[in-house]
Motif scaffolding. Structure first.
Motif, PDB file in Angstrom:
ATOM      1  N   ALA A  22      -9.775   1.293  -1.194  1.00  0.00           N
ATOM      2  CA  ALA A  22     -10.616   0.340  -0.467  1.00  0.00           C
ATOM      3  C   ALA A  22      -9.763  -0.898  -0.236  1.00  0.00           C
ATOM      4  CB  ALA A  22     -11.866  -0.004  -1.271  1.00  0.00           C
ATOM      5  N   LEU A  23      -9.589  -1.278   1.006  1.00  0.00           N
ATOM      6  CA  LEU A  23      -8.664  -2.366   1.338  1.00  0.00           C
ATOM      7  C   LEU A  23      -9.425  -3.648   1.671  1.00  0.00           C
ATOM      8  CD1 LEU A  23      -6.213  -0.364   3.635  1.00  0.00           C
ATOM      9  CD2 LEU A  23      -6.212  -0.583   1.142  1.00  0.00           C
ATOM     10  N   ALA A  24      -9.055  -4.732   1.005  1.00  0.00           N
ATOM     11  CA  ALA A  24      -9.701  -6.024   1.234  1.00  0.00           C
ATOM     12  C   ALA A  24      -8.661  -7.044   1.663  1.00  0.00           C
ATOM     13  CB  ALA A  24     -10.405  -6.502  -0.029  1.00  0.00           C
ATOM     14  N   GLN A  25      -8.880  -7.676   2.795  1.00  0.00           N
ATOM     15  CA  GLN A  25      -8.018  -8.770   3.237  1.00  0.00           C
ATOM     16  C   GLN A  25      -8.662 -10.084   2.823  1.00  0.00           C
ATOM     17  OE1 GLN A  25      -6.948  -8.913   7.405  1.00  0.00           O
ATOM     18  NE2 GLN A  25      -6.502 -11.114   7.279  1.00  0.00           N
ATOM     19  N   THR A  26      -7.960 -10.829   1.986  1.00  0.00           N
ATOM     20  CA  THR A  26      -8.508 -12.097   1.498  1.00  0.00           C
ATOM     21  C   THR A  26      -7.692 -13.302   1.960  1.00  0.00           C
ATOM     22  OG1 THR A  26      -7.240 -11.999  -0.575  1.00  0.00           O
ATOM     23  CG2 THR A  26      -9.398 -10.929  -0.557  1.00  0.00           C
ATOM     24  N   GLU A  27      -6.544 -13.066   2.584  1.00  0.00           N
ATOM     25  CA  GLU A  27      -5.701 -14.150   3.080  1.00  0.00           C
ATOM     26  C   GLU A  27      -6.211 -14.687   4.413  1.00  0.00           C
ATOM     27  OE1 GLU A  27      -1.948 -15.092   1.540  1.00  0.00           O
ATOM     28  OE2 GLU A  27      -3.856 -15.166   0.470  1.00  0.00           O
ATOM     29  N   GLU A  28      -6.033 -15.976   4.617  1.00  0.00           N
ATOM     30  CA  GLU A  28      -6.295 -16.603   5.909  1.00  0.00           C
ATOM     31  C   GLU A  28      -4.982 -16.603   6.686  1.00  0.00           C
ATOM     32  OE1 GLU A  28      -9.269 -17.581   6.967  1.00  0.00           O
ATOM     33  OE2 GLU A  28     -10.277 -17.103   5.069  1.00  0.00           O
ATOM     34  N   LEU A  72       0.830  -1.204   0.000  1.00  0.00           N
ATOM     35  CA  LEU A  72       0.000   0.000   0.000  1.00  0.00           C
ATOM     36  C   LEU A  72       0.862   1.250   0.000  1.00  0.00           C
ATOM     37  CD1 LEU A  72      -2.749   1.429   0.226  1.00  0.00           C
ATOM     38  CD2 LEU A  72      -2.588   1.131   2.715  1.00  0.00           C
ATOM     39  N   SER A  73       1.977   1.216   0.716  1.00  0.00           N
ATOM     40  CA  SER A  73       2.823   2.410   0.813  1.00  0.00           C
ATOM     41  C   SER A  73       3.414   2.800  -0.532  1.00  0.00           C
ATOM     42  CB  SER A  73       3.940   2.192   1.834  1.00  0.00           C
ATOM     43  OG  SER A  73       4.861   1.214   1.375  1.00  0.00           O
ATOM     44  N   THR A  74       3.681   1.814  -1.404  1.00  0.00           N
ATOM     45  CA  THR A  74       4.277   2.144  -2.697  1.00  0.00           C
ATOM     46  C   THR A  74       3.298   2.903  -3.590  1.00  0.00           C
ATOM     47  OG1 THR A  74       3.636   0.023  -3.667  1.00  0.00           O
ATOM     48  CG2 THR A  74       5.803   0.151  -2.633  1.00  0.00           C
ATOM     49  N   ILE A  75       2.002   2.780  -3.317  1.00  0.00           N
ATOM     50  CA  ILE A  75       0.993   3.550  -4.054  1.00  0.00           C
ATOM     51  C   ILE A  75       0.597   4.799  -3.273  1.00  0.00           C
ATOM     52  CG2 ILE A  75      -1.203   3.466  -5.280  1.00  0.00           C
ATOM     53  CD1 ILE A  75      -1.233   0.481  -4.969  1.00  0.00           C
ATOM     54  N   ALA A  76       0.340   4.630  -1.977  1.00  0.00           N
ATOM     55  CA  ALA A  76      -0.332   5.677  -1.208  1.00  0.00           C
ATOM     56  C   ALA A  76       0.569   6.453  -0.263  1.00  0.00           C
ATOM     57  CB  ALA A  76      -1.473   5.054  -0.389  1.00  0.00           C
ATOM     58  N   GLY A  77       1.802   5.984  -0.054  1.00  0.00           N
ATOM     59  CA  GLY A  77       2.674   6.635   0.916  1.00  0.00           C
ATOM     60  C   GLY A  77       3.038   8.062   0.525  1.00  0.00           C
ATOM     61  N   TYR A  78       3.214   8.920   1.523  1.00  0.00           N
ATOM     62  CA  TYR A  78       3.637  10.294   1.241  1.00  0.00           C
ATOM     63  C   TYR A  78       4.465  10.808   2.408  1.00  0.00           C
ATOM     64  CZ  TYR A  78       3.623  15.152  -0.268  1.00  0.00           C
ATOM     65  OH  TYR A  78       4.014  16.403  -0.687  1.00  0.00           O
ATOM     66  N   ALA A  97     -13.050  -8.991  -5.034  1.00  0.00           N
ATOM     67  CA  ALA A  97     -13.203  -8.343  -6.333  1.00  0.00           C
ATOM     68  C   ALA A  97     -14.646  -7.917  -6.566  1.00  0.00           C
ATOM     69  CB  ALA A  97     -12.740  -9.291  -7.442  1.00  0.00           C
ATOM     70  N   GLU A  98     -15.587  -8.744  -6.157  1.00  0.00           N
ATOM     71  CA  GLU A  98     -17.006  -8.375  -6.295  1.00  0.00           C
ATOM     72  C   GLU A  98     -17.327  -7.159  -5.440  1.00  0.00           C
ATOM     73  OE1 GLU A  98     -18.728 -12.115  -5.150  1.00  0.00           O
ATOM     74  OE2 GLU A  98     -19.151 -12.670  -7.239  1.00  0.00           O
ATOM     75  N   TRP A  99     -16.784  -7.131  -4.228  1.00  0.00           N
ATOM     76  CA  TRP A  99     -16.982  -5.971  -3.346  1.00  0.00           C
ATOM     77  C   TRP A  99     -16.370  -4.719  -3.962  1.00  0.00           C
ATOM     78  CZ3 TRP A  99     -12.940  -3.671  -0.187  1.00  0.00           C
ATOM     79  CH2 TRP A  99     -13.407  -2.683   0.693  1.00  0.00           C
ATOM     80  N   ALA A 100     -15.176  -4.852  -4.505  1.00  0.00           N
ATOM     81  CA  ALA A 100     -14.527  -3.715  -5.140  1.00  0.00           C
ATOM     82  C   ALA A 100     -15.354  -3.201  -6.312  1.00  0.00           C
ATOM     83  CB  ALA A 100     -13.129  -4.116  -5.620  1.00  0.00           C
ATOM     84  N   ASP A 101     -15.884  -4.114  -7.097  1.00  0.00           N
ATOM     85  CA  ASP A 101     -16.727  -3.723  -8.230  1.00  0.00           C
ATOM     86  C   ASP A 101     -17.967  -2.971  -7.755  1.00  0.00           C
ATOM     87  OD1 ASP A 101     -17.598  -3.747 -11.013  1.00  0.00           O
ATOM     88  OD2 ASP A 101     -19.036  -5.268 -10.396  1.00  0.00           O
ATOM     89  N   SER A 102     -18.543  -3.398  -6.638  1.00  0.00           N
ATOM     90  CA  SER A 102     -19.747  -2.738  -6.116  1.00  0.00           C
ATOM     91  C   SER A 102     -19.464  -1.316  -5.669  1.00  0.00           C
ATOM     92  CB  SER A 102     -20.325  -3.545  -4.941  1.00  0.00           C
ATOM     93  OG  SER A 102     -19.536  -3.388  -3.764  1.00  0.00           O
ATOM     94  N   LEU A 103     -18.207  -1.011  -5.372  1.00  0.00           N
ATOM     95  CA  LEU A 103     -17.820   0.333  -4.947  1.00  0.00           C
ATOM     96  C   LEU A 103     -17.460   1.235  -6.132  1.00  0.00           C
ATOM     97  CD1 LEU A 103     -15.496  -0.561  -1.930  1.00  0.00           C
ATOM     98  CD2 LEU A 103     -17.900   0.095  -1.849  1.00  0.00           C
ATOM     99  N   GLY A 104     -17.400   0.651  -7.330  1.00  0.00           N
ATOM    100  CA  GLY A 104     -16.984   1.426  -8.494  1.00  0.00           C
ATOM    101  C   GLY A 104     -15.483   1.535  -8.634  1.00  0.00           C
ATOM    102  N   THR A 105     -14.760   0.556  -8.134  1.00  0.00           N
ATOM    103  CA  THR A 105     -13.300   0.574  -8.158  1.00  0.00           C
ATOM    104  C   THR A 105     -12.770   0.578  -9.590  1.00  0.00           C
ATOM    105  OG1 THR A 105     -13.124  -0.547  -6.031  1.00  0.00           O
ATOM    106  CG2 THR A 105     -11.251  -0.770  -7.526  1.00  0.00           C
TER     107      THR A 105
END
Length: 265
Positions: free
Chosen positions: A22-28, A1-7, A44-52
């Motif tokens: 929008a952050l999604a944790q999919t790993e167990e 995330l930092s490589t995209i969003a860090g400042y 991915a379905e959740w991201a699509d519902s947000l308009g990602t």
């Protein structure tokens, strides 16, 4: 995330640090279970519902705690594993997916991992600061012979934000893929009427070895300027440049020559 969003000026500026996330944790946690592929689909379905617009995913699957669930190289055809079908589905919904190629290059497996084999995504391998393929970066092709990875970015000694709040360096295609996601975000903001597939194609055309692809670096290192130019040419806002600078490549001590066509009024 930092490589995209860090400042943190002077230390780390992410490639799309003003984007919304929008952050999604999919790993167990602590396990490697095949249900994580279903979790990825749900994310991915959740991201699509947000308009990602973009999904950046630094996950790759080949082996699991239960060996019966392990994938074979033959499964990496973009159509066999659930997670790869999920990534292709996301792409079909207009989401640009930048996916880590995997860190298996020095291992017996050596190939990309799922969902990096999916179709219509951007699979990202890793290079060092000299543009040389990182030894750990997974290679292609997909089992059905498609170019993989599509592009590469810095994954060796990448500047990242660490979990203790400091800035340091780390290695992996987990860092090269989000760098390209930030590149894609800049292009989407610059050309908001273009589809994810058009942006993807522009990124590939901007690759440093677009005319001589291989299964190690794909189309090579992409750049924002070249990708923007590719789009502008399609839009008809630019003419094909006729400026020539030679010799190319140039050797130390050589004189550079510039040729500018003259058009009479």
């Amino acid at each position: 995330l930092s490589t995209i969003a860090g400042y943190e000026p002077g230390k780390l500026i992410g490639t799309a640090f003003k984007a919304s996330f929008a952050l999604a944790q999919t790993e167990e946690n602590g396990q490697e279970l095949i249900v994580e592929e279903a979790n990825w689909l749900r994310g991915a379905e959740w991201a699509d519902s947000l308009g990602t617009d973009i999904i950046s995913s630094s996950l790759g699957y080949s082996t699991f705690d239960n060996p019966l669930h392990n994938h074979r190289y033959a499964d990496l055809n973009g159509k066999s594993t659930l997670v790869s079908k999920a990534a292709s589905w996301a792409a079909s919904k207009g989401i640009l997916c930048t996916i880590s190629a995997g860190n298996e290059g020095a291992n017996e497996w050596k190939y990309i991992t799922a969902p990096a084999d999916a179709d219509s995504i951007v699979t990202v391998g890793s290079v060092n600061a000299l543009g040389v393929l990182s030894t750990f970066s997974s290679i292609g092709p997909s089992f059905d012979g498609r170019i993989k990875p599509e592009v590469v970015a810095l994954g060796s000694n990448t500047v990242v934000g660490k979990t203790d709040g400091t800035v340091g360096i780390s290695n992996g295609t987990s860092f090269s893929a989000p760098l390209v996601a930030g590149l894609a975000a800049g292009l989407m903001q610059s050309f908001p009427t273009h589809t994810a597939l058009q942006i993807r194609n522009a990124i590939l055309k901007s690759g440093s070895q677009f005319s001589r692809t291989d299964m190690l670096l794909g189309f090579g290192l992409p750049t924002f300027d070249k990708a923007s130019t590719a789009i502008e040419l399609i839009l008809g806002n630019l003419e094909e440049p006729n400026l020539r600078i030679y010799p190319n490549p140039v050797n130390p001590g050589d004189a550079l020559h510039i040729s500018i066509p003259f058009h009479s009024a």
